[in-house]
Scaffold this motif. Structure first.
Motif, PDB file in Angstrom:
ATOM      1  N   SER A 124     -74.730  27.540   2.480  1.00 13.06           N
ATOM      2  CA  SER A 124     -75.043  26.110   2.559  1.00 13.06           C
ATOM      3  C   SER A 124     -76.503  25.878   2.942  1.00 13.06           C
ATOM      4  O   SER A 124     -77.139  24.934   2.454  1.00 13.06           O
ATOM      5  CB  SER A 124     -74.106  25.422   3.556  1.00 13.06           C
ATOM      6  N   THR A 125     -77.029  26.745   3.809  1.00 10.74           N
ATOM      7  CA  THR A 125     -78.443  26.627   4.190  1.00 10.74           C
ATOM      8  C   THR A 125     -79.348  26.904   3.003  1.00 10.74           C
ATOM      9  O   THR A 125     -80.320  26.178   2.753  1.00 10.74           O
ATOM     10  CB  THR A 125     -78.771  27.608   5.337  1.00 10.74           C
ATOM     11  N   ARG A 126     -79.036  27.935   2.245  1.00 11.59           N
ATOM     12  CA  ARG A 126     -79.837  28.268   1.065  1.00 11.59           C
ATOM     13  C   ARG A 126     -79.795  27.139   0.038  1.00 11.59           C
ATOM     14  O   ARG A 126     -80.819  26.802  -0.568  1.00 11.59           O
ATOM     15  CB  ARG A 126     -79.331  29.574   0.448  1.00 11.59           C
ATOM     16  N   VAL A 127     -78.629  26.542  -0.136  1.00  9.70           N
ATOM     17  CA  VAL A 127     -78.502  25.438  -1.096  1.00  9.70           C
ATOM     18  C   VAL A 127     -79.353  24.252  -0.667  1.00  9.70           C
ATOM     19  O   VAL A 127     -80.049  23.633  -1.477  1.00  9.70           O
ATOM     20  CB  VAL A 127     -77.016  25.020  -1.235  1.00  9.70           C
ATOM     21  N   GLU A 128     -79.330  23.933   0.627  1.00  7.98           N
ATOM     22  CA  GLU A 128     -80.117  22.797   1.116  1.00  7.98           C
ATOM     23  C   GLU A 128     -81.620  23.061   0.972  1.00  7.98           C
ATOM     24  O   GLU A 128     -82.391  22.158   0.627  1.00  7.98           O
ATOM     25  CB  GLU A 128     -79.766  22.515   2.579  1.00  7.98           C
ATOM     26  N   ILE A 129     -82.046  24.303   1.219  1.00  7.64           N
ATOM     27  CA  ILE A 129     -83.466  24.658   1.047  1.00  7.64           C
ATOM     28  C   ILE A 129     -83.886  24.459  -0.412  1.00  7.64           C
ATOM     29  O   ILE A 129     -84.949  23.885  -0.698  1.00  7.64           O
ATOM     30  CB  ILE A 129     -83.723  26.116   1.479  1.00  7.64           C
ATOM     31  N   ILE A 130     -83.033  24.903  -1.335  1.00 11.38           N
ATOM     32  CA  ILE A 130     -83.336  24.757  -2.758  1.00 11.38           C
ATOM     33  C   ILE A 130     -83.418  23.284  -3.141  1.00 11.38           C
ATOM     34  O   ILE A 130     -84.308  22.863  -3.882  1.00 11.38           O
ATOM     35  CB  ILE A 130     -82.260  25.481  -3.607  1.00 11.38           C
ATOM     36  N   LYS A 131     -82.495  22.473  -2.626  1.00 13.38           N
ATOM     37  CA  LYS A 131     -82.486  21.037  -2.949  1.00 13.38           C
ATOM     38  C   LYS A 131     -83.758  20.358  -2.436  1.00 13.38           C
ATOM     39  O   LYS A 131     -84.358  19.529  -3.127  1.00 13.38           O
ATOM     40  CB  LYS A 131     -81.247  20.381  -2.343  1.00 13.38           C
ATOM     41  N   ARG A 132     -84.160  20.709  -1.220  1.00 11.06           N
ATOM     42  CA  ARG A 132     -85.378  20.097  -0.668  1.00 11.06           C
ATOM     43  C   ARG A 132     -86.615  20.506  -1.476  1.00 11.06           C
ATOM     44  O   ARG A 132     -87.494  19.679  -1.752  1.00 11.06           O
ATOM     45  CB  ARG A 132     -85.551  20.491   0.795  1.00 11.06           C
ATOM     46  N   ARG A 133     -86.696  21.779  -1.820  1.00  9.69           N
ATOM     47  CA  ARG A 133     -87.863  22.247  -2.580  1.00  9.69           C
ATOM     48  C   ARG A 133     -87.905  21.590  -3.958  1.00  9.69           C
ATOM     49  O   ARG A 133     -88.970  21.201  -4.438  1.00  9.69           O
ATOM     50  CB  ARG A 133     -87.797  23.772  -2.723  1.00  9.69           C
ATOM     51  N   ASP A 134     -86.747  21.460  -4.578  1.00 11.22           N
ATOM     52  CA  ASP A 134     -86.682  20.835  -5.898  1.00 11.22           C
ATOM     53  C   ASP A 134     -87.095  19.373  -5.818  1.00 11.22           C
ATOM     54  O   ASP A 134     -87.838  18.874  -6.681  1.00 11.22           O
ATOM     55  CB  ASP A 134     -85.262  20.970  -6.454  1.00 11.22           C
ATOM     56  N   ALA A 135     -86.627  18.671  -4.797  1.00 15.97           N
ATOM     57  CA  ALA A 135     -86.989  17.260  -4.623  1.00 15.97           C
ATOM     58  C   ALA A 135     -88.490  17.112  -4.402  1.00 15.97           C
ATOM     59  O   ALA A 135     -89.127  16.183  -4.932  1.00 15.97           O
ATOM     60  CB  ALA A 135     -86.217  16.663  -3.448  1.00 15.97           C
ATOM     61  N   PHE A 136     -89.069  18.019  -3.633  1.00 20.64           N
ATOM     62  CA  PHE A 136     -90.519  17.974  -3.382  1.00 20.64           C
ATOM     63  C   PHE A 136     -91.310  18.196  -4.669  1.00 20.64           C
ATOM     64  O   PHE A 136     -92.272  17.476  -4.951  1.00 20.64           O
ATOM     65  CB  PHE A 136     -90.893  19.032  -2.348  1.00 20.64           C
ATOM     66  N   GLU A 137     -90.907  19.175  -5.459  1.00 24.78           N
ATOM     67  CA  GLU A 137     -91.655  19.478  -6.690  1.00 24.78           C
ATOM     68  C   GLU A 137     -91.494  18.392  -7.743  1.00 24.78           C
ATOM     69  O   GLU A 137     -92.409  18.159  -8.531  1.00 24.78           O
ATOM     70  CB  GLU A 137     -91.208  20.835  -7.234  1.00 24.78           C
TER      71      GLU A 137
END
Length: 341
Positions: A212-225
């Protein structure tokens, strides 16, 4: 200019973030070394730190951004101007300067223009990265791959707080006091012991194993980019909160209480671990004080010692051929003995 991922939006890596914030509160800690695999947020955290730092007061027009209240410890020009009256000042951002792996010595220390000196009799100096980093942070990615002669140079400047450039009988000196931050992948080589000892805190980072932590990190990075501006606006309130927390902690730091009992626990921990010299105790004490101030406490407690001990001591342990466990595991065992024994 490329947008910077907000420090406040970095998920996990709590030890690394705490070490960076402690160094922002108390620059005398000696900086931070971050070792870990690629893609674990090392560079992202350092660059995000720049946006958290409250602006500082500098002498107007000084290329070394000297402190107007430095009382004679500024550059030669500021000392001369200071004898004539109060120095003009202004607010400026705290510099966070990247030192590229392939940087030449002249780019780092600065260069004297010999042709201009010989033809016109003028001493012309092109300031280097050390001048730009004065009163700020100098960041070296892949610090363990830095060439030996540049390591020696950085050690000299870090010890003296002054950069001296000499060419063909000409010399220029200027203040160069900065917080050193290094990062690297331990699989690519070890750091020289002399440079390793210069870092106040050493942090180990790794990719999170929680799904779940890895998924949230990916979502945040994707939203930023996808939309950097909107993402930064979303995290602006938290960024401002941390910046105010740093300011409050800096003001609180000189008044932070440190009891005899806490000092004895820190010393006992270092004795049991067999750390070299007294730098371990000093770093544990300063780091614990900075973290206590960050949390808004009035005094340093065992809780704060336990928080900072691994990062303050893991790179100061002597190798024990009879103990194959890592330095972090040894520190955790000793912490249990000291605080729970």
């Amino acid at each position: 200019m490329r947008a910077t991922f907000p420090f406040a939006a970095i998920l996990g890596q709590d030890e690394m973030k705490l070490a960076l914030l402690a160094s922002a509160i108390d620059p005398t800690l000696g900086g931070v070394l971050v070792f870990g695999d690629r893609g674990t947020g090392k560079t992202t955290a350092v660059r995000g730190l720049a946006e958290l730092l409250p602006p500082m007061l500098v002498v107007s027009g000084c290329r070394y951004h000297c402190d107007p209240g430095a009382n004679g410890s500024g550059c030669d020009d500021c000392q001369t101007r200071g004898r004539q009256g109060p120095l003009p000042s202004e607010m400026a951002p705290v510099p966070v300067v990247d030192l590229p792996l392939g940087a030449t010595e002249d780019r780092i220390v600065g260069a004297l223009d010999l042709e201009r000196a010989l033809s016109r009799g003028e001493k012309s100096f092109e300031a280097g990265l050390l001048a730009r980093a004065h009163r700020g942070f100098l960041y070296i990615d892949e610090v363990n791959l830095l060439e030996d002669h540049l390591v020696d140079l950085l050690l000299d400047v870090a010890a003296s707080g002054e950069n001296v450039v000499e060419r063909e009988g000409l010399s220029v000196r200027h203040p160069a006091r900065f917080v050193l931050i290094g990062s690297g992948n331990p699989e690519e080589g070890e750091l020289r012991p002399q440079l390793l000892d210069r870092f106040g805190l050493s942090v180990e980072v790794s990719a999170p194993e929680n799904v779940s932590t890895r998924v949230e990190i990916i979502k945040r990075r994707d939203a930023f980019e996808n939309d950097p501006a909107a993402f930064k606006v979303k995290w602006l309130p938290e960024t401002r909160r941390i910046r105010e927390q740093i300011l409050s902690a800096r003001n609180k730091l000189p008044k932070m209480e440190l009891s005899q009992e806490v000092l004895e626990r820190a010393a006992s921990l270092c004795v049991r671990l067999g750390t070299d010299g007294l730098r371990g105790e000093l770093t544990v004490m300063r780091a614990a004080r900075a973290v206590a101030a960050l949390e808004g406490s009035d005094a340093v407690s065992d809780h704060h010692l336990r928080l900072v001990a691994p990062s303050a001591l893991r790179h100061r342990l002597r190798r024990n051929p009879l103990d194959e466990s890592g330095s972090t595991a040894r520190i955790q065992r000793t912490l249990e003995d000291v605080f729970c024994g």
